[in-house]
Enzyme design. Structure first.
Site, PDB file in Angstrom:
ATOM      1  N   HIS A  32     -36.104  24.992  45.475  1.00  0.00           N
ATOM      2  CA  HIS A  32     -35.369  25.496  44.455  1.00  0.00           C
ATOM      3  C   HIS A  32     -36.124  26.123  43.537  1.00  0.00           C
ATOM      4  O   HIS A  32     -36.047  26.345  42.360  1.00  0.00           O
ATOM      5  CB  HIS A  32     -36.274  24.251  43.640  1.00  0.00           C
ATOM      6  CG  HIS A  32     -34.818  22.770  44.189  1.00  0.00           C
ATOM      7  ND1 HIS A  32     -33.661  22.519  43.851  1.00  0.00           N
ATOM      8  CD2 HIS A  32     -35.687  21.997  45.337  1.00  0.00           C
ATOM      9  CE1 HIS A  32     -32.955  21.466  44.128  1.00  0.00           C
ATOM     10  NE2 HIS A  32     -34.404  21.487  44.943  1.00  0.00           N
ATOM     11  N   THR A  33     -36.654  27.548  44.101  1.00  0.00           N
ATOM     12  CA  THR A  33     -36.664  28.488  43.194  1.00  0.00           C
ATOM     13  C   THR A  33     -35.400  30.096  43.721  1.00  0.00           C
ATOM     14  O   THR A  33     -35.495  30.735  43.230  1.00  0.00           O
ATOM     15  CB  THR A  33     -38.150  29.691  44.137  1.00  0.00           C
ATOM     16  OG1 THR A  33     -37.687  29.243  45.851  1.00  0.00           O
ATOM     17  CG2 THR A  33     -39.059  29.135  43.948  1.00  0.00           C
ATOM     18  N   ASP A  34     -34.604  29.707  44.695  1.00  0.00           N
ATOM     19  CA  ASP A  34     -33.700  30.643  44.595  1.00  0.00           C
ATOM     20  C   ASP A  34     -32.568  31.200  43.265  1.00  0.00           C
ATOM     21  O   ASP A  34     -33.139  32.218  43.039  1.00  0.00           O
ATOM     22  CB  ASP A  34     -32.739  30.949  46.060  1.00  0.00           C
ATOM     23  CG  ASP A  34     -32.294  29.322  46.608  1.00  0.00           C
ATOM     24  OD1 ASP A  34     -32.454  28.627  45.187  1.00  0.00           O
ATOM     25  OD2 ASP A  34     -31.668  29.009  46.911  1.00  0.00           O
ATOM     26  N   GLY A 118     -26.275  15.963  56.151  1.00  0.00           N
ATOM     27  CA  GLY A 118     -27.457  15.980  54.488  1.00  0.00           C
ATOM     28  C   GLY A 118     -29.125  15.917  55.864  1.00  0.00           C
ATOM     29  O   GLY A 118     -29.067  15.079  54.810  1.00  0.00           O
ATOM     30  N   GLY A 120     -30.777  18.545  55.025  1.00  0.00           N
ATOM     31  CA  GLY A 120     -31.623  19.487  54.255  1.00  0.00           C
ATOM     32  C   GLY A 120     -32.042  20.997  55.270  1.00  0.00           C
ATOM     33  O   GLY A 120     -32.340  21.625  54.856  1.00  0.00           O
ATOM     34  N   SER A 122     -29.044  23.226  56.295  1.00  0.00           N
ATOM     35  CA  SER A 122     -27.994  23.506  55.643  1.00  0.00           C
ATOM     36  C   SER A 122     -26.553  23.366  56.620  1.00  0.00           C
ATOM     37  O   SER A 122     -26.235  24.652  57.363  1.00  0.00           O
ATOM     38  CB  SER A 122     -28.054  25.019  55.433  1.00  0.00           C
ATOM     39  OG  SER A 122     -29.116  25.278  54.376  1.00  0.00           O
ATOM     40  N   GLU A 156     -19.708  27.553  47.873  1.00  0.00           N
ATOM     41  CA  GLU A 156     -20.019  26.662  47.623  1.00  0.00           C
ATOM     42  C   GLU A 156     -19.434  26.019  45.920  1.00  0.00           C
ATOM     43  O   GLU A 156     -19.486  24.233  45.660  1.00  0.00           O
ATOM     44  CB  GLU A 156     -21.412  25.963  47.696  1.00  0.00           C
ATOM     45  CG  GLU A 156     -21.461  26.076  48.857  1.00  0.00           C
ATOM     46  CD  GLU A 156     -21.820  24.669  49.873  1.00  0.00           C
ATOM     47  OE1 GLU A 156     -22.201  23.967  49.082  1.00  0.00           O
ATOM     48  OE2 GLU A 156     -22.725  25.043  50.987  1.00  0.00           O
ATOM     49  N   ASP A 168     -29.802  29.343  51.133  1.00  0.00           N
ATOM     50  CA  ASP A 168     -28.712  29.106  52.614  1.00  0.00           C
ATOM     51  C   ASP A 168     -28.050  29.912  53.502  1.00  0.00           C
ATOM     52  O   ASP A 168     -28.658  29.871  55.700  1.00  0.00           O
ATOM     53  CB  ASP A 168     -28.571  27.569  52.858  1.00  0.00           C
ATOM     54  CG  ASP A 168     -29.499  26.255  52.262  1.00  0.00           C
ATOM     55  OD1 ASP A 168     -30.851  27.208  51.906  1.00  0.00           O
ATOM     56  OD2 ASP A 168     -28.682  25.955  51.447  1.00  0.00           O
TER      57      ASP A 168
HETATM   58  C1  GLA Z   1     -30.832  23.923  48.488  1.00  0.00           C
HETATM   59  C2  GLA Z   1     -29.318  24.833  48.302  1.00  0.00           C
HETATM   60  C3  GLA Z   1     -30.320  25.892  48.124  1.00  0.00           C
HETATM   61  C4  GLA Z   1     -31.674  25.958  47.336  1.00  0.00           C
HETATM   62  C5  GLA Z   1     -32.262  24.302  48.384  1.00  0.00           C
HETATM   63  C6  GLA Z   1     -34.091  24.406  47.413  1.00  0.00           C
HETATM   64  O1  GLA Z   1     -30.069  23.985  50.483  1.00  0.00           O
HETATM   65  O2  GLA Z   1     -28.404  25.335  49.134  1.00  0.00           O
HETATM   66  O3  GLA Z   1     -29.612  26.847  47.388  1.00  0.00           O
HETATM   67  O4  GLA Z   1     -31.922  26.074  46.356  1.00  0.00           O
HETATM   68  O5  GLA Z   1     -31.477  23.569  47.925  1.00  0.00           O
HETATM   69  O6  GLA Z   1     -34.397  24.481  48.021  1.00  0.00           O
END
Ligand code: GLA
Length: 378
Positions: A32-34, A118, A120, A122, A156, A168
């Site tokens: 959650h830094t991007d 689902g 995580g 991607s 997205e 991702d």
């Molecule tokens: C998802 C989003 C990314 C990123 C992550 C958390 O995968 O697609 O852009 O924010 O959550 O790091």
């Protein structure tokens, strides 16, 4: 998978297709830094999407999702958005290419994937990257790699309802076997880090809780909105670069919830830098400590964990695993674990048994193999 996809393509549309693939990703740290302009530290994995594609000379796309046994047919105009959510990813990529001036037409495609949905990891970015990369090649569009990632991200945002960051799609397009990538999501500069924990007696593995995560809808976008509100109060474009002192100084101007969200993000930014430094020294102990800190920050402050994932991380701690944390957007899916070679078997056994006993189903275990990004499959 390659053979299954090819065979089905021949059955439905005939000979002549080219096969393309793009991977899912892991992320060592920087969650959650991007979208906050911070750093991420992903790598592509050996699981992805494979698509057979052949231009069909019409203005229609005919697509078949092999894993779902479902087909879709749609045009390339804005009003042609298909009903099936999986088809929206392909449609969105086409639309984003067209919006950027790319001239494309219809094609036939069959695709399948082995990125768990689902989890995580991607799977949706793998799908977007596959089609962005393929259409760029098939139509000779000359789009730069980074822009292919942006096409996936815009898909997205504009067609799937998730205001995601760039991590991702970036990782899926740019992946390189044996390397993690550190991306600065403000300057968009990146570098490759050779990464082979086995050389130092460690293994990287995922434990999938098989609790489905769902980013579509509000929770993910809500987190992003909190961060943007705090950045605005600080007079900054991004939370990146804000300090804890600055955050404390505006505490009474923001909600308690926004404060906690921002506290996590500011801490996470430092943790990514710490991990990069630690890796330069082969200090895996520090890498692992930061992973645990990220987990509990995501669980308590950012509130994107769930009971099952907290349980997995607690078991990891009890088994002496060096680092363990929730990976990706959250709300379910996998933990990523850095495990000493000699503890690996015991951890797999213990976590499998204890999780199954508590939740009635076994978690899935995936060893991480860091692999190449989008490419043609020969
Ligand atoms: C998802 C989003 C990314 C990123 C992550 C958390 O995968 O697609 O852009 O924010 O959550 O790091």
């Amino acid at each position: 998978m390659k053979n299954r996809v090819s065979q089905k393509f021949v059955e439905l549309y005939g000979e002549g297709a080219t096969l393309y693939t793009s991977p899912g990703r892991i992320n060592l740290i920087g969650e959650h830094t991007d979208y906050n302009g911070g750093f991420v530290f992903p790598g592509a994995v050996d699981k992805g999407i494979v698509a057979a594609i052949l231009l069909n000379g019409t203005d229609k796309v005919r697509a078949f999702a092999l894993d779902l046994n479902e087909s879709a047919e749609f045009g390339l105009n804005e009003q042609d958005k298909p009903a099936q959510s999986w088809a929206c990813y392909i449609f969105g990529v086409c639309r984003e290419i067209i919006k950027r001036g790319g001239v494309i037409g219809g094609f036939d495609t069959v695709f399948a994937g082995d990125v768990p949905l689902g989890a995580g990891m991607s799977s949706s970015a793998a799908l977007e990257s596959t089609f962005a990369f393929a259409l760029n090649q098939l139509y000779n569009l000359g789009i730069e790699k980074f822009e292919l990632a942006r096409i996936g991200q815009s898909t997205e945002h504009n067609y799937c309802g998730v205001k995601c960051g760039i991590m991702d799609q970036f990782a899926s397009v740019h992946g390189k076997a044996g390397h993690l990538m550190r991306l600065d999501c403000r300057s968009m500069e990146y570098s490759y880090f050779p990464f082979d924990p086995t050389k130092h007696g460690y293994r990287l593995m995922l434990v999938n809780s098989c609790v489905k995560h769902e980013l579509v809808g509000s929770p993910y976008n809500d987190r992003r909105a909190s961060c943007e509100r705090v950045a605005a109060v600080l007079g900054q474009e991004f939370l990146r670069g804000a300090t804890m002192e600055q955050l404390e100084s505006i505490k009474d101007q923001i909600s308690e919830e926004d404060y906690l969200r921002a506290r996590y993000v500011i801490g996470e930014e430092q943790r990514v830098l710490d991990v990069c430094d630690a890796l330069e020294r082969d200090d895996y102990q520090t890498v692992g400590e930061r992973m645990y800190q990220t987990h509990w920050g995501m669980s308590r402050d950012y509130e994107v964990s769930c009971e099952e994932l907290d349980f997995l991380v607690t078991i990891a701690e009890q088994c002496g695993v060096t680092g363990s944390r929730i990976m990706g957007g959250g709300f379910g899916g996998c933990t990523i674990n850095l495990v000493k070679e000699e503890l690996y078997d015991n951890f797999v056994k213990t976590v499998t048994e204890q999780f199954a006993e508590k939740y009635g189903h076994k978690p899935e275990i995936y060893p991480v193999v860091i692999s190449d990004g989008s490419r043609i499959l020969l």
